[in-house]
Design an enzyme around this catalytic site. Sequence first.
Site, PDB file in Angstrom:
ATOM      1  N   ASP A  65       0.795  -0.928   0.101  1.00 41.82           N
ATOM      2  CA  ASP A  65       0.203  -0.297  -0.433  1.00 41.82           C
ATOM      3  C   ASP A  65       0.444   1.228   0.152  1.00 41.82           C
ATOM      4  OD1 ASP A  65       1.176   0.130   2.678  1.00 41.82           O
ATOM      5  OD2 ASP A  65      -1.596  -0.266   3.344  1.00 41.82           O
ATOM      6  N   CYS A  88       2.418  -3.143   3.906  1.00 40.41           N
ATOM      7  CA  CYS A  88       2.440  -2.179   4.255  1.00 40.41           C
ATOM      8  C   CYS A  88       2.537  -1.003   5.399  1.00 40.41           C
ATOM      9  CB  CYS A  88       0.772  -2.219   4.737  1.00 40.41           C
ATOM     10  SG  CYS A  88       0.316  -3.259   6.158  1.00 40.41           S
ATOM     11  N   THR A  97       2.469  -1.839   8.918  1.00 43.93           N
ATOM     12  CA  THR A  97       2.648  -2.885  10.082  1.00 43.93           C
ATOM     13  C   THR A  97       2.867  -3.763   9.342  1.00 43.93           C
ATOM     14  OG1 THR A  97       0.438  -3.234  10.586  1.00 43.93           O
ATOM     15  CG2 THR A  97       1.686  -1.153  11.856  1.00 43.93           C
ATOM     16  N   GLY A  98       2.318  -4.203   8.396  1.00 41.02           N
ATOM     17  CA  GLY A  98       2.610  -5.905   7.894  1.00 41.02           C
ATOM     18  C   GLY A  98       0.941  -6.761   8.603  1.00 41.02           C
ATOM     19  N   ILE A  99       0.687  -6.326   9.376  1.00 37.95           N
ATOM     20  CA  ILE A  99      -0.967  -6.615   9.583  1.00 37.95           C
ATOM     21  C   ILE A  99      -1.948  -6.241   9.159  1.00 37.95           C
ATOM     22  CG2 ILE A  99      -2.240  -6.191  11.693  1.00 37.95           C
ATOM     23  CD1 ILE A  99      -0.155  -4.757  12.929  1.00 37.95           C
ATOM     24  N   HIS A 146       8.646 -24.005  10.336  1.00 41.42           N
ATOM     25  CA  HIS A 146       7.265 -24.290  11.054  1.00 41.42           C
ATOM     26  C   HIS A 146       5.912 -23.988  10.133  1.00 41.42           C
ATOM     27  CE1 HIS A 146       9.179 -24.641  14.818  1.00 41.42           C
ATOM     28  NE2 HIS A 146      10.276 -24.967  14.374  1.00 41.42           N
ATOM     29  N   ARG A 165       6.407 -32.947  12.002  1.00 36.99           N
ATOM     30  CA  ARG A 165       5.638 -33.119  13.409  1.00 36.99           C
ATOM     31  C   ARG A 165       4.624 -31.400  12.759  1.00 36.99           C
ATOM     32  NH1 ARG A 165       9.555 -30.284  15.588  1.00 36.99           N
ATOM     33  NH2 ARG A 165       9.758 -28.498  15.947  1.00 36.99           N
ATOM     34  N   HIS A 166       4.928 -30.931  11.670  1.00 35.47           N
ATOM     35  CA  HIS A 166       4.341 -29.629  10.944  1.00 35.47           C
ATOM     36  C   HIS A 166       2.986 -29.443  10.177  1.00 35.47           C
ATOM     37  CE1 HIS A 166       7.740 -26.895  14.124  1.00 35.47           C
ATOM     38  NE2 HIS A 166       8.596 -27.852  13.027  1.00 35.47           N
TER      39      HIS A 166
HETATM   40  C1  RB5 Z   1      -1.967   2.886   5.854  1.00 36.16           C
HETATM   41  O1  RB5 Z   1      -2.450   4.191   6.929  1.00 36.16           O
HETATM   42  C2  RB5 Z   1      -1.950   1.820   7.248  1.00 36.16           C
HETATM   43  O2  RB5 Z   1      -3.302   1.737   7.890  1.00 36.16           O
HETATM   44  C3  RB5 Z   1      -1.699   0.708   6.883  1.00 36.16           C
HETATM   45  O3  RB5 Z   1      -0.331   0.357   6.284  1.00 36.16           O
HETATM   46  C4  RB5 Z   1      -0.950  -0.707   7.883  1.00 36.16           C
HETATM   47  O4  RB5 Z   1      -0.345  -0.329   8.775  1.00 36.16           O
HETATM   48  C5  RB5 Z   1      -2.126  -1.610   8.285  1.00 36.16           C
HETATM   49  O5  RB5 Z   1      -2.413  -2.630   8.080  1.00 36.16           O
END
Ligand code: RB5
Length: 159
Positions: A14, A72, A74-76, A105, A139-140
Amino acid sequence: MNNISANNIGIANDHAAVELKNIILASSLLQDYTWVDYGCHLEDGRVDYPDYASYVVKALLKREIDVGICLCGTGIGMSMTANRYGGIRAACVWDIATAKASRKHNDANILCLGARLLDHKKVPLIVQTWLRTEFSHGRHKKRLAKLEDITASAQSTSL
Ligand code: RB5
Protein backbone atom coordinates in the site's frame (compact mmCIF):
# COMPACT_ATOMS: atom_id res chain seq x y z
CA MET A 1 4.63 -25.31 -1.79
CA ASN A 2 6.97 -27.10 0.56
CA ASN A 3 10.27 -25.52 -0.19
CA ILE A 4 10.73 -22.20 -1.80
CA SER A 5 12.50 -23.16 -4.96
CA ALA A 6 10.47 -20.17 -6.03
CA ASN A 7 11.44 -18.06 -8.96
CA ASN A 8 8.36 -15.97 -9.56
CA ILE A 9 7.65 -13.70 -6.66
CA GLY A 10 4.55 -11.53 -6.51
CA ILE A 11 4.86 -8.34 -4.53
CA ALA A 12 2.27 -5.77 -3.52
CA ASN A 13 2.15 -2.86 -1.13
CA ASP A 14 0.00 0.00 0.00
CA HIS A 15 1.01 3.68 0.07
CA ALA A 16 2.93 3.19 3.33
CA ALA A 17 5.38 0.81 1.70
CA VAL A 18 6.20 2.11 -1.79
CA GLU A 19 9.74 3.03 -0.76
CA LEU A 20 10.36 -0.34 0.90
CA LYS A 21 9.07 -2.18 -2.16
CA ASN A 22 11.50 -0.25 -4.35
CA ILE A 23 14.39 -1.12 -2.01
CA ILE A 24 13.50 -4.81 -2.26
CA LEU A 25 13.21 -4.72 -6.05
CA ALA A 26 16.57 -2.94 -6.38
CA SER A 27 18.48 -5.15 -3.93
CA SER A 28 21.45 -7.07 -5.29
CA LEU A 29 20.52 -9.91 -2.90
CA LEU A 30 17.25 -10.46 -4.74
CA GLN A 31 18.15 -10.11 -8.40
CA ASP A 32 17.96 -13.86 -9.17
CA TYR A 33 14.19 -13.83 -8.85
CA THR A 34 11.51 -12.76 -11.30
CA TRP A 35 9.30 -10.15 -9.71
CA VAL A 36 5.68 -9.43 -10.55
CA ASP A 37 4.77 -6.04 -9.11
CA TYR A 38 1.07 -5.62 -8.36
CA GLY A 39 1.46 -2.05 -7.09
CA CYS A 40 0.65 0.31 -5.67
CA HIS A 41 2.96 2.98 -7.04
CA LEU A 42 3.72 6.47 -5.81
CA GLU A 43 1.28 8.06 -8.25
CA ASP A 44 -1.62 5.94 -6.95
CA GLY A 45 -1.81 7.97 -3.74
CA ARG A 46 -3.62 6.45 -0.77
CA VAL A 47 -4.95 2.95 -1.39
CA ASP A 48 -6.56 0.19 0.69
CA TYR A 49 -4.34 -2.71 1.72
CA PRO A 50 -7.09 -5.41 1.31
CA ASP A 51 -7.17 -4.72 -2.43
CA TYR A 52 -3.42 -5.17 -2.85
CA ALA A 53 -3.09 -8.24 -0.62
CA SER A 54 -5.89 -9.79 -2.66
CA TYR A 55 -4.03 -9.24 -5.94
CA VAL A 56 -1.13 -11.32 -4.60
CA VAL A 57 -3.36 -14.00 -3.06
CA LYS A 58 -5.38 -14.48 -6.24
CA ALA A 59 -2.23 -14.74 -8.35
CA LEU A 60 -0.79 -17.29 -5.92
CA LEU A 61 -3.96 -19.39 -5.85
CA LYS A 62 -3.98 -19.36 -9.67
CA ARG A 63 -0.27 -20.38 -9.57
CA GLU A 64 0.77 -17.34 -11.56
CA ILE A 65 3.41 -16.75 -8.88
CA ASP A 66 5.21 -19.15 -6.53
CA VAL A 67 5.07 -17.04 -3.38
CA GLY A 68 4.00 -13.55 -2.37
CA ILE A 69 5.37 -10.61 -0.46
CA CYS A 70 2.94 -8.04 0.94
CA LEU A 71 4.02 -4.76 2.47
CA CYS A 72 2.05 -2.18 4.41
CA GLY A 73 2.73 0.12 7.34
CA THR A 74 2.80 -2.68 9.91
CA GLY A 75 2.37 -5.85 7.84
CA ILE A 76 -0.73 -6.53 9.92
CA GLY A 77 -3.44 -5.44 7.49
CA MET A 78 -1.83 -7.37 4.66
CA SER A 79 -1.54 -10.54 6.75
CA MET A 80 -5.10 -10.23 8.07
CA THR A 81 -6.38 -9.97 4.51
CA ALA A 82 -4.29 -12.77 3.04
CA ASN A 83 -5.14 -15.22 5.83
CA ARG A 84 -8.84 -14.96 5.03
CA TYR A 85 -8.23 -17.10 1.95
CA GLY A 86 -7.99 -20.90 2.15
CA GLY A 87 -4.56 -22.26 1.28
CA ILE A 88 -2.82 -19.06 2.31
CA ARG A 89 -0.35 -18.97 5.16
CA ALA A 90 0.72 -15.36 5.48
CA ALA A 91 3.32 -14.57 8.12
CA CYS A 92 3.93 -11.12 9.55
CA VAL A 93 7.68 -11.22 10.05
CA TRP A 94 10.08 -8.72 11.64
CA ASP A 95 13.56 -10.27 11.65
CA ILE A 96 15.71 -13.15 10.45
CA ALA A 97 14.49 -15.50 13.20
CA THR A 98 10.80 -15.00 12.38
CA ALA A 99 11.55 -15.25 8.65
CA LYS A 100 13.18 -18.66 9.20
CA ALA A 101 10.55 -19.93 11.63
CA SER A 102 7.66 -18.94 9.38
CA ARG A 103 9.09 -21.11 6.63
CA LYS A 104 10.42 -24.02 8.71
CA HIS A 105 7.42 -24.42 10.99
CA ASN A 106 4.52 -22.80 9.13
CA ASP A 107 5.42 -23.23 5.45
CA ALA A 108 4.40 -19.60 4.97
CA ASN A 109 3.60 -18.79 1.37
CA ILE A 110 3.18 -15.04 1.84
CA LEU A 111 5.67 -12.86 3.67
CA CYS A 112 4.24 -9.68 5.21
CA LEU A 113 6.46 -6.85 6.39
CA GLY A 114 5.79 -3.54 8.12
CA ALA A 115 7.46 -0.65 6.34
CA ARG A 116 6.90 1.79 9.18
CA LEU A 117 8.44 -0.52 11.79
CA LEU A 118 11.46 -2.09 10.14
CA ASP A 119 14.95 -0.81 9.40
CA HIS A 120 14.73 -0.79 5.61
CA LYS A 121 18.42 -1.66 5.23
CA LYS A 122 17.79 -5.00 6.96
CA VAL A 123 14.81 -6.00 4.86
CA PRO A 124 16.53 -7.46 1.75
CA LEU A 125 18.37 -10.01 3.91
CA ILE A 126 15.15 -10.89 5.74
CA VAL A 127 13.44 -11.46 2.37
CA GLN A 128 16.35 -13.49 0.98
CA THR A 129 16.43 -15.63 4.15
CA TRP A 130 12.71 -16.28 3.89
CA LEU A 131 13.00 -17.27 0.23
CA ARG A 132 15.90 -19.64 0.95
CA THR A 133 14.51 -21.39 4.01
CA GLU A 134 12.77 -24.72 3.51
CA PHE A 135 9.77 -26.17 5.31
CA SER A 136 10.80 -28.77 7.90
CA HIS A 137 7.83 -31.13 7.31
CA GLY A 138 7.65 -33.74 10.14
CA ARG A 139 5.44 -32.77 13.06
CA HIS A 140 4.53 -29.46 11.43
CA LYS A 141 2.60 -31.02 8.55
CA LYS A 142 -0.41 -32.15 10.55
CA ARG A 143 -0.72 -28.69 12.10
CA LEU A 144 -0.96 -27.10 8.67
CA ALA A 145 -3.65 -29.63 7.76
CA LYS A 146 -5.54 -28.48 10.86
CA LEU A 147 -5.43 -24.90 9.61
CA GLU A 148 -7.22 -25.95 6.45
CA ASP A 149 -9.71 -28.02 8.50
CA ILE A 150 -10.51 -24.90 10.51
CA THR A 151 -11.06 -22.87 7.34
CA ALA A 152 -13.39 -25.53 5.95
CA SER A 153 -15.38 -25.91 9.16
CA ALA A 154 -15.61 -22.15 9.75
CA GLN A 155 -17.23 -21.82 6.33
CA SER A 156 -19.84 -24.45 7.04
CA THR A 157 -20.60 -23.74 10.72
CA SER A 158 -22.62 -20.95 12.24
CA LEU A 159 -21.36 -20.44 15.78
C1 RB5 B 1 -2.02 2.78 6.21
O1 RB5 B 1 -2.03 4.04 6.81
C2 RB5 B 1 -1.86 1.69 7.27
O2 RB5 B 1 -3.01 1.57 8.03
C3 RB5 B 1 -1.52 0.39 6.61
O3 RB5 B 1 -0.35 0.55 5.87
C4 RB5 B 1 -1.24 -0.80 7.50
O4 RB5 B 1 -0.31 -0.50 8.50
C5 RB5 B 1 -2.38 -1.56 7.99
O5 RB5 B 1 -2.26 -2.62 8.60
